[in-house]
Design a protein around this motif. Structure first.
Motif, PDB file in Angstrom:
ATOM      1  N   THR A 136       7.976  -0.625   3.551  1.00  0.00           N
ATOM      2  CA  THR A 136       7.165   0.358   2.842  1.00  0.00           C
ATOM      3  C   THR A 136       6.650  -0.212   1.530  1.00  0.00           C
ATOM      4  N   THR A 137       6.997  -1.460   1.223  1.00  0.00           N
ATOM      5  CA  THR A 137       6.549  -2.120   0.005  1.00  0.00           C
ATOM      6  C   THR A 137       5.532  -3.201   0.350  1.00  0.00           C
ATOM      7  N   THR A 138       4.956  -3.814  -0.682  1.00  0.00           N
ATOM      8  CA  THR A 138       3.956  -4.870  -0.457  1.00  0.00           C
ATOM      9  C   THR A 138       4.488  -6.234  -0.883  1.00  0.00           C
TER      10      THR A 138
ATOM     11  N   GLU B  27       9.765  -3.757   9.497  1.00  0.00           N
ATOM     12  CA  GLU B  27       8.803  -2.834   8.916  1.00  0.00           C
ATOM     13  C   GLU B  27       9.180  -2.571   7.464  1.00  0.00           C
TER      14      GLU B  27
ATOM     15  N   ASN C 169      -0.108   3.229  10.152  1.00  0.00           N
ATOM     16  CA  ASN C 169       0.219   4.618   9.834  1.00  0.00           C
ATOM     17  C   ASN C 169       0.724   5.283  11.111  1.00  0.00           C
ATOM     18  N   SER C 170       0.754   6.594  11.146  1.00  0.00           N
ATOM     19  CA  SER C 170       1.362   7.276  12.297  1.00  0.00           C
ATOM     20  C   SER C 170       0.555   7.108  13.589  1.00  0.00           C
TER      21      SER C 170
END
Length: 247
Positions: free
Chosen positions: A21-23, A19, A42-43
């Motif tokens: 958090t960047t692209t 996983e 997302n959550s």
């Protein structure tokens, strides 16, 4: 993000399943066929995967490889002086060159390593560490990160207003204090307001900037004090405690 070899329908190996958090993501691959795919989450929800295929036909251009640094994270602010620097292995590498520089660009460490990690005890200050790979003939470019070591506690705030044992009829209370900042990681202040002299009934706890206005709705006597923190994890001693009464 996932990477399979040669594809997900008939995978002989799942090279990556992580996983992010960047692209973007850097991964070195051996010669062969691969399929990679990404979905967003997302959550509560997630999209479908979007996939592409690729083929690595050669790894002869050693100099074009990139050393992927793992830990510590880039631009880390920390009060932990003992750090293990680590990076991903590069296919075909026989060794790695590690260098550490201080804020004045003075070379502190210059080590040739066969491993992909190195433990170092820093002093306080700003540092840059960089690593390149070698196959004995050619070298990659250096990959670099910075780290700030800050072991100094912030100064204790000095309370100024509302003054101790003061009385007010204004429900909008303006809190004021003084604190001399210290060079290093970013510092911030936290306000604590209690409704009893034993300081066990916490009415308000908030990260604040000076001055700070807060609406106290109920009449009564309140007790307030402050602490200072920094991004490196250092915490000041608690300030003195002042009281004020709202009528």
């Amino acid at each position: 993000m996932q990477i399979a070899k040669p594809n997900f329908a008939a995978a002989t190996e799942i090279v990556l399943d992580t996983e992010l958090t960047t692209t973007s993501y850097t991964q070195q691959l051996n010669i062969g066929d691969y399929e990679w795919r990404v979905k967003a989450m997302n959550s509560a929800y997630e999209t479908s995967y979007v996939a592409r295929k690729l083929t690595v036909v050669s790894n002869d251009d050693f100099e074009s490889n990139v050393v992927v640094l793992n830990n510590p994270s880039n631009s880390l602010n920390t009060n932990i002086v003992n750090q293990t620097l680590s990076w991903n292995a590069v296919i075909g590498a026989t060794g790695y060159q590690l260098q550490i520089f201080d804020n004045s660009s003075t070379l502190l460490v210059d080590q040739t390593l066969a491993t992909t990690s190195y433990s170092h005890t820093f002093t306080e200050g700003n540092f840059t560490w960089k690593v390149r790979a070698s196959n004995g003939t050619d070298n990659t470019l250096y990959s670099s990160r910075t780290i700030l070591i800050d072991t100094t506690l912030p100064n204790v705030p000095t309370l100024t207003a509302p003054t101790n044992a003061s009385t007010t009829t204004d429900s909008n209370i303006s809190f004021n204090w003084n604190r001399t900042p210290i060079t290093g990681s970013q510092e911030f202040d936290s306000l604590y307001v209690y409704s009893n002299v034993a300081l066990t009934n916490l009415t308000l706890k908030k990260r604040v900037t000076n001055p700070h206005s807060e609406t106290i709705l109920d009449n009564g006597t309140y007790y307030w004090r402050m602490k200072s923190f920094d991004e490196a994890g250092n915490v000041s001693a608690v300030s003195s405690t002042f009281s004020f009464t709202k009528n």
